[in-house]
Structure formats: structure tokens, C-alpha cells
Motif scaffolding. Structure first.
Motif, PDB file in Angstrom:
ATOM      1  N   LYS A 150      -0.317  11.891   9.918  1.00  0.00           N
ATOM      2  CA  LYS A 150      -1.541  12.327  10.590  1.00  0.00           C
ATOM      3  C   LYS A 150      -2.814  11.903   9.856  1.00  0.00           C
ATOM      4  O   LYS A 150      -3.827  11.606  10.485  1.00  0.00           O
ATOM      5  CB  LYS A 150      -1.540  13.854  10.739  1.00  0.00           C
ATOM      6  CG  LYS A 150      -0.336  14.416  11.486  1.00  0.00           C
ATOM      7  CD  LYS A 150      -0.239  13.866  12.893  1.00  0.00           C
ATOM      8  CE  LYS A 150       0.958  14.474  13.635  1.00  0.00           C
ATOM      9  NZ  LYS A 150       1.124  13.875  14.986  1.00  0.00           N
ATOM     10  N   GLU A 151      -2.776  11.880   8.528  1.00  0.00           N
ATOM     11  CA  GLU A 151      -3.987  11.607   7.759  1.00  0.00           C
ATOM     12  C   GLU A 151      -4.283  10.109   7.714  1.00  0.00           C
ATOM     13  O   GLU A 151      -3.387   9.301   7.467  1.00  0.00           O
ATOM     14  CB  GLU A 151      -3.850  12.144   6.335  1.00  0.00           C
ATOM     15  CG  GLU A 151      -3.787  13.663   6.264  1.00  0.00           C
ATOM     16  CD  GLU A 151      -5.039  14.297   6.846  1.00  0.00           C
ATOM     17  OE1 GLU A 151      -6.154  13.786   6.582  1.00  0.00           O
ATOM     18  OE2 GLU A 151      -4.907  15.309   7.563  1.00  0.00           O
ATOM     19  N   PRO A 152      -5.541   9.702   7.924  1.00  0.00           N
ATOM     20  CA  PRO A 152      -5.898   8.282   7.879  1.00  0.00           C
ATOM     21  C   PRO A 152      -5.716   7.695   6.481  1.00  0.00           C
ATOM     22  O   PRO A 152      -5.880   8.382   5.469  1.00  0.00           O
ATOM     23  CB  PRO A 152      -7.380   8.279   8.280  1.00  0.00           C
ATOM     24  CG  PRO A 152      -7.604   9.581   8.983  1.00  0.00           C
ATOM     25  CD  PRO A 152      -6.670  10.556   8.340  1.00  0.00           C
ATOM     26  N   LEU A 153      -5.348   6.427   6.424  1.00  0.00           N
ATOM     27  CA  LEU A 153      -5.216   5.720   5.155  1.00  0.00           C
ATOM     28  C   LEU A 153      -6.608   5.461   4.573  1.00  0.00           C
ATOM     29  O   LEU A 153      -7.568   5.220   5.311  1.00  0.00           O
ATOM     30  CB  LEU A 153      -4.486   4.396   5.369  1.00  0.00           C
ATOM     31  CG  LEU A 153      -3.067   4.510   5.930  1.00  0.00           C
ATOM     32  CD1 LEU A 153      -2.526   3.139   6.309  1.00  0.00           C
ATOM     33  CD2 LEU A 153      -2.139   5.196   4.929  1.00  0.00           C
ATOM     34  N   ASP A 154      -6.697   5.505   3.246  1.00  0.00           N
ATOM     35  CA  ASP A 154      -8.013   5.334   2.621  1.00  0.00           C
ATOM     36  C   ASP A 154      -8.240   3.892   2.179  1.00  0.00           C
ATOM     37  O   ASP A 154      -7.365   3.022   2.282  1.00  0.00           O
ATOM     38  CB  ASP A 154      -8.184   6.299   1.443  1.00  0.00           C
ATOM     39  CG  ASP A 154      -7.113   6.106   0.369  1.00  0.00           C
ATOM     40  OD1 ASP A 154      -6.464   5.036   0.341  1.00  0.00           O
ATOM     41  OD2 ASP A 154      -6.920   7.026  -0.441  1.00  0.00           O
ATOM     42  N   LYS A 155      -9.444   3.617   1.677  1.00  0.00           N
ATOM     43  CA  LYS A 155      -9.827   2.263   1.278  1.00  0.00           C
ATOM     44  C   LYS A 155      -8.961   1.753   0.134  1.00  0.00           C
ATOM     45  O   LYS A 155      -8.614   0.561   0.083  1.00  0.00           O
ATOM     46  CB  LYS A 155     -11.301   2.232   0.877  1.00  0.00           C
ATOM     47  CG  LYS A 155     -11.818   0.837   0.554  1.00  0.00           C
ATOM     48  CD  LYS A 155     -13.302   0.869   0.235  1.00  0.00           C
ATOM     49  CE  LYS A 155     -13.840  -0.550   0.011  1.00  0.00           C
ATOM     50  NZ  LYS A 155     -13.149  -1.255  -1.082  1.00  0.00           N
ATOM     51  N   GLU A 156      -8.603   2.633  -0.787  1.00  0.00           N
ATOM     52  CA  GLU A 156      -7.779   2.204  -1.907  1.00  0.00           C
ATOM     53  C   GLU A 156      -6.435   1.664  -1.420  1.00  0.00           C
ATOM     54  O   GLU A 156      -5.950   0.647  -1.932  1.00  0.00           O
ATOM     55  CB  GLU A 156      -7.554   3.367  -2.880  1.00  0.00           C
ATOM     56  CG  GLU A 156      -6.703   2.982  -4.085  1.00  0.00           C
ATOM     57  CD  GLU A 156      -6.470   4.141  -5.029  1.00  0.00           C
ATOM     58  OE1 GLU A 156      -5.777   3.937  -6.049  1.00  0.00           O
ATOM     59  OE2 GLU A 156      -6.963   5.260  -4.757  1.00  0.00           O
ATOM     60  N   PHE A 157      -5.841   2.324  -0.440  1.00  0.00           N
ATOM     61  CA  PHE A 157      -4.568   1.847   0.088  1.00  0.00           C
ATOM     62  C   PHE A 157      -4.735   0.463   0.699  1.00  0.00           C
ATOM     63  O   PHE A 157      -3.923  -0.440   0.468  1.00  0.00           O
ATOM     64  CB  PHE A 157      -4.029   2.818   1.137  1.00  0.00           C
ATOM     65  CG  PHE A 157      -2.721   2.379   1.747  1.00  0.00           C
ATOM     66  CD1 PHE A 157      -1.517   2.727   1.158  1.00  0.00           C
ATOM     67  CD2 PHE A 157      -2.697   1.609   2.909  1.00  0.00           C
ATOM     68  CE1 PHE A 157      -0.305   2.313   1.712  1.00  0.00           C
ATOM     69  CE2 PHE A 157      -1.495   1.188   3.467  1.00  0.00           C
ATOM     70  CZ  PHE A 157      -0.304   1.545   2.860  1.00  0.00           C
ATOM     71  N   HIS A 158      -5.804   0.278   1.491  1.00  0.00           N
ATOM     72  CA  HIS A 158      -6.018  -1.018   2.133  1.00  0.00           C
ATOM     73  C   HIS A 158      -6.269  -2.117   1.095  1.00  0.00           C
ATOM     74  O   HIS A 158      -5.770  -3.240   1.247  1.00  0.00           O
ATOM     75  CB  HIS A 158      -7.194  -0.923   3.102  1.00  0.00           C
ATOM     76  CG  HIS A 158      -6.850  -0.257   4.403  1.00  0.00           C
ATOM     77  ND1 HIS A 158      -6.056  -0.867   5.356  1.00  0.00           N
ATOM     78  CD2 HIS A 158      -7.182   0.954   4.909  1.00  0.00           C
ATOM     79  CE1 HIS A 158      -5.923  -0.060   6.395  1.00  0.00           C
ATOM     80  NE2 HIS A 158      -6.588   1.055   6.146  1.00  0.00           N
ATOM     81  N   ASP A 159      -7.023  -1.801   0.061  1.00  0.00           N
ATOM     82  CA  ASP A 159      -7.289  -2.790  -0.987  1.00  0.00           C
ATOM     83  C   ASP A 159      -6.001  -3.197  -1.694  1.00  0.00           C
ATOM     84  O   ASP A 159      -5.751  -4.376  -1.957  1.00  0.00           O
ATOM     85  CB  ASP A 159      -8.296  -2.242  -1.999  1.00  0.00           C
ATOM     86  CG  ASP A 159      -9.696  -2.088  -1.416  1.00  0.00           C
ATOM     87  OD1 ASP A 159      -9.954  -2.673  -0.348  1.00  0.00           O
ATOM     88  OD2 ASP A 159     -10.517  -1.366  -2.019  1.00  0.00           O
TER      89      ASP A 159
ATOM     90  N   LEU B  16      -2.999  -2.914  -0.477  1.00  0.00           N
ATOM     91  CA  LEU B  16      -2.120  -3.595   0.465  1.00  0.00           C
ATOM     92  C   LEU B  16      -2.515  -5.063   0.600  1.00  0.00           C
ATOM     93  O   LEU B  16      -1.648  -5.934   0.768  1.00  0.00           O
ATOM     94  CB  LEU B  16      -2.177  -2.904   1.834  1.00  0.00           C
ATOM     95  CG  LEU B  16      -1.141  -3.379   2.860  1.00  0.00           C
ATOM     96  CD1 LEU B  16       0.278  -3.087   2.375  1.00  0.00           C
ATOM     97  CD2 LEU B  16      -1.379  -2.719   4.216  1.00  0.00           C
ATOM     98  N   ALA B  17      -3.805  -5.343   0.526  1.00  0.00           N
ATOM     99  CA  ALA B  17      -4.256  -6.736   0.559  1.00  0.00           C
ATOM    100  C   ALA B  17      -3.719  -7.505  -0.650  1.00  0.00           C
ATOM    101  O   ALA B  17      -3.297  -8.663  -0.529  1.00  0.00           O
ATOM    102  CB  ALA B  17      -5.779  -6.793   0.601  1.00  0.00           C
ATOM    103  N   GLU B  18      -3.707  -6.854  -1.814  1.00  0.00           N
ATOM    104  CA  GLU B  18      -3.142  -7.481  -3.013  1.00  0.00           C
ATOM    105  C   GLU B  18      -1.630  -7.692  -2.841  1.00  0.00           C
ATOM    106  O   GLU B  18      -1.089  -8.735  -3.233  1.00  0.00           O
ATOM    107  CB  GLU B  18      -3.417  -6.612  -4.237  1.00  0.00           C
ATOM    108  CG  GLU B  18      -4.901  -6.474  -4.567  1.00  0.00           C
ATOM    109  CD  GLU B  18      -5.147  -5.477  -5.687  1.00  0.00           C
ATOM    110  OE1 GLU B  18      -4.146  -4.974  -6.267  1.00  0.00           O
ATOM    111  OE2 GLU B  18      -6.327  -5.189  -5.983  1.00  0.00           O
ATOM    112  N   TYR B  19      -0.981  -6.709  -2.256  1.00  0.00           N
ATOM    113  CA  TYR B  19       0.456  -6.822  -1.981  1.00  0.00           C
ATOM    114  C   TYR B  19       0.724  -8.021  -1.065  1.00  0.00           C
ATOM    115  O   TYR B  19       1.687  -8.772  -1.261  1.00  0.00           O
ATOM    116  CB  TYR B  19       0.959  -5.531  -1.338  1.00  0.00           C
ATOM    117  CG  TYR B  19       2.407  -5.573  -0.888  1.00  0.00           C
ATOM    118  CD1 TYR B  19       3.421  -5.065  -1.695  1.00  0.00           C
ATOM    119  CD2 TYR B  19       2.765  -6.119   0.347  1.00  0.00           C
ATOM    120  CE1 TYR B  19       4.746  -5.098  -1.287  1.00  0.00           C
ATOM    121  CE2 TYR B  19       4.091  -6.162   0.754  1.00  0.00           C
ATOM    122  CZ  TYR B  19       5.078  -5.646  -0.062  1.00  0.00           C
ATOM    123  OH  TYR B  19       6.388  -5.700   0.345  1.00  0.00           O
TER     124      TYR B  19
END
Length: 310
Positions: A151-160, A162-165
Motif C-alpha cells: 500500500k505504501e508508495p516507494l520512496d526516492k531512495e528506493f528508485h535511486d 533501483l537505477a543503480e541495480y
């Protein structure tokens, strides 16, 4: 003193950080004398998400698989322009819950990993906080990170992260698809023009087509597919387009069990003369998610009965 010793037992998959000291230094908690000393910092709680193997032989394929309509969910990333969602190393597949995202993701991964000896795993968000560093990245392996129910939205840290991943995965031939709703994915905190992560949005497949193909897969009773649209059949008009794929598969099995096109008893779960349905392939009910196709749902029955009566 050697800070580069082996990792403690139980931390074999934990993240670690290498720090190279090029000159003597002293601090409150540690003194380092010398140079080129590598220090490993063991971080507890960062074990990789547990991979659940997917049997590729059971992934739903055509003719049962009904491809959904998909489109880019935002601007196409400039440095990595592609027209095909499986060309990138990481793809976010967004859609409503129970819309067939999981089955579609497995189909995409199966197509992307041409070598059928390469494995596919499903991952679940077994974390207190979303952490892309915990996603495995084995070479030539496919992963489905299933965020269904989150339910909770993903935050900027996760997206950053994930881009590195995605950059690491590109180098190792790893493929990852993240299944989520648009709200959970939270595209507002992602730099969609520079991130290597593909964002695709999908609509559910036609429920009528899902049911029709499931019925036609039964060679002895394939002709019953016409009951879904024949006005003289009690099964006609029950699927109006917006139903989850799982509901369409359940109706298909009701039709296959029915004694005839006018068998109203079949709608409430009474057994007809049809055979027991076969076990649903991986992907859930031919596009729908979890659960077995043979299970009966009182909620689904009530909907079908009310529509038939109306």
C-alpha cells in the motif's frame, strides 16, 4: 590488525563495504596505521530477498495467454530508448490489482531469457522498508518482484538504488520486473528521463477472450465457447469487459462442467457432467494472480447468479 577477515557465520549474503585507507589516520573508535588496508563493514539485516523458483514449463503461454494492452508509463528514458519492455534490464509493470500483471511479467521474463536453462524466481517484499539493495542479481537470471498488496508508495531512495541495480543487471544479463500499482510505484520521485528502469502500464486483458480461450483449450467441449455470447445461453453476457481474468477463468470452468447452455444450477456451483479442470499453469488462473482455477468463490457465484437473473 586485520579488518578484512572472513564474514561472520550467517552473514554470507549480507552487504559489505570496502574502505581503502591511503594514509595513517586515527579516530575515536578505530586507529589505522599503514596504507591500502581494506575494511569490511558488515551490515546486519540486509540479507537478500529469498528467491522462490518458478517452473518455466508451467508459465502460461499462447493460446491460453491473452496479451494485455501495454504502453510506456511516462517519458521514454533518453539514454536507453527502447520500444520493447523486455529489452531493458529492469521493468516496472504497473496496473490494477488482479489485472494479470504477474502472469504478464512471467511471460515477458520467459521471452527475455531465451536459454530455457536460465532460471526465473519470484521475490516478495519481506522487508520493513523497501530496499533495492536486497534484490538478488545473479547473472542470466530472471526475477519478478511482486509488490501486489503493498500500500505504501516507494520512496526516492528506493528508485535511486533501483537505477543503480539496473546498471549492474545490464552487465550481468539479469532481468527484473517489478509488479506494482501506479500509486505504489510513485513515479513522481523517479527521474524517468534518466533512469534505465522501464515503466510500462497495462490494462487487463479481455475477460471474454480469457474465458473463450480456456474453454477452447478443451478439445471435447471447445464448442461451448459460443455459450458465452449466444443469447439463448444462461452464460451469455456474464462477462462485460471489466472483470478480473481470474473471474473469467472460473466462469470458463463453470461452462465446462455445465450439463448444457441452460444449466442454471451450474452457476451456483452444482456439478455438471464436465471433467474436473486441470491444474492452472503458473501465473494464476490464466492471467489473474493467486489461487487455483478449481476453487469456488461464493462472491463470484453471487455476481454470476444476479447477472443471469437480470
Amino acid at each position: 590488525m586485520n579488518f578484512g577477515s572472513d564474514q561472520p557465520e550467517g552473514f554470507e549474503e549480507a552487504a559489505f563495504q570496502r574502505i581503502t585507507v591511503n594514509r595513517p589516520s586515527a579516530g575515536r573508535d578505530v586507529m589505522v596505521a599503514g596504507r591500502d588496508l581494506t575494511i569490511r563493514h558488515i551490515v546486519s539485516g540486509l540479507a537478500l530477498l529469498r528467491p522462490h523458483p518458478v517452473d518455466r514449463g508451467l508459465i502460461l503461454r499462447k493460446p491460453l495467454f491473452v496479451p494485455p494492452s501495454m504502453a510506456f508509463g511516462g517519458p521514454v528514458p533518453e539514454p536507453f530508448p527502447v520500444a520493447d519492455p523486455i529489452e531493458g534490464s529492469v521493468t516496472a509493470l504497473l496496473g490494477k490489482e488482479s489485472s494479470g500483471r504477474r502472469t504478464t511479467s512471467l511471460d515477458l521474463l520467459d521471452a527475455a531469457l531465451v536459454d530455457k536453462d536460465h532460471e526465473i524466481f519470484e521475490l516478495y517484499p519481506d522487508w520493513e522498508k523497501p530496499d533495492a539493495d536486497r534484490i538478488p542479481c545473479e547473472p542470466n537470471t530472471g526475477y519478478l518482484l511482486n509488490l501486489g498488496g503493498v500500500k505504501e508508495p516507494l520512496d526516492k531512495e528506493f528508485h535511486d538504488r533501483l537505477a543503480e541495480y539496473a546498471m549492474r543487471a545490464l552487465a550481468t544479463g539479469t532481468r527484473l520486473i517489478v509488479v506494482a500499482t501506479p500509486r505504489v510505484w510513485n513515479n513522481t520521485v523517479m527521474n524517468s528521463r534518466t533512469s534505465p528502469v522501464r515503466v510500462m502500464e497495462m490494462d487487463p486483458p479481455s475477460a471474454l477472450e480469457v474465458a473463450r480461450r480456456r474453454i477452447e483449450a478443451d478439445r471435447e467441449r471447445a464448442g461451448r465457447a459460443s455459450w458465452l455470447t449466444d443469447s439463448s445461453s444462461v452464460f451469455a453476457g456474464l462477462l462485460r469487459g471489466g472483470e478480473p481474468p481470474a473471474e473469467a477463468v472460473r466462469l470458463a470452468h463453470v461452462v465446462l462442467r455445465a450439463k448444457g447452455p441452460g444449466d442454471t444450477d451450474a452457476l451456483d456451483g452444482s456439478s455438471g457432467d464436465g471433467p474436473e479442470p486441470s491444474r492452472a499453469p503458473v501465473g494464476g488462473l490464466g492471467m489473474g494472480g493467486g489461487g487455483g482455477a478449481e476453487e469456488s468463490s461464493s462472491g463470484i457465484r453471487a455476481i454470476l447468479i444476479s447477472r443471469a437473473a437480470g
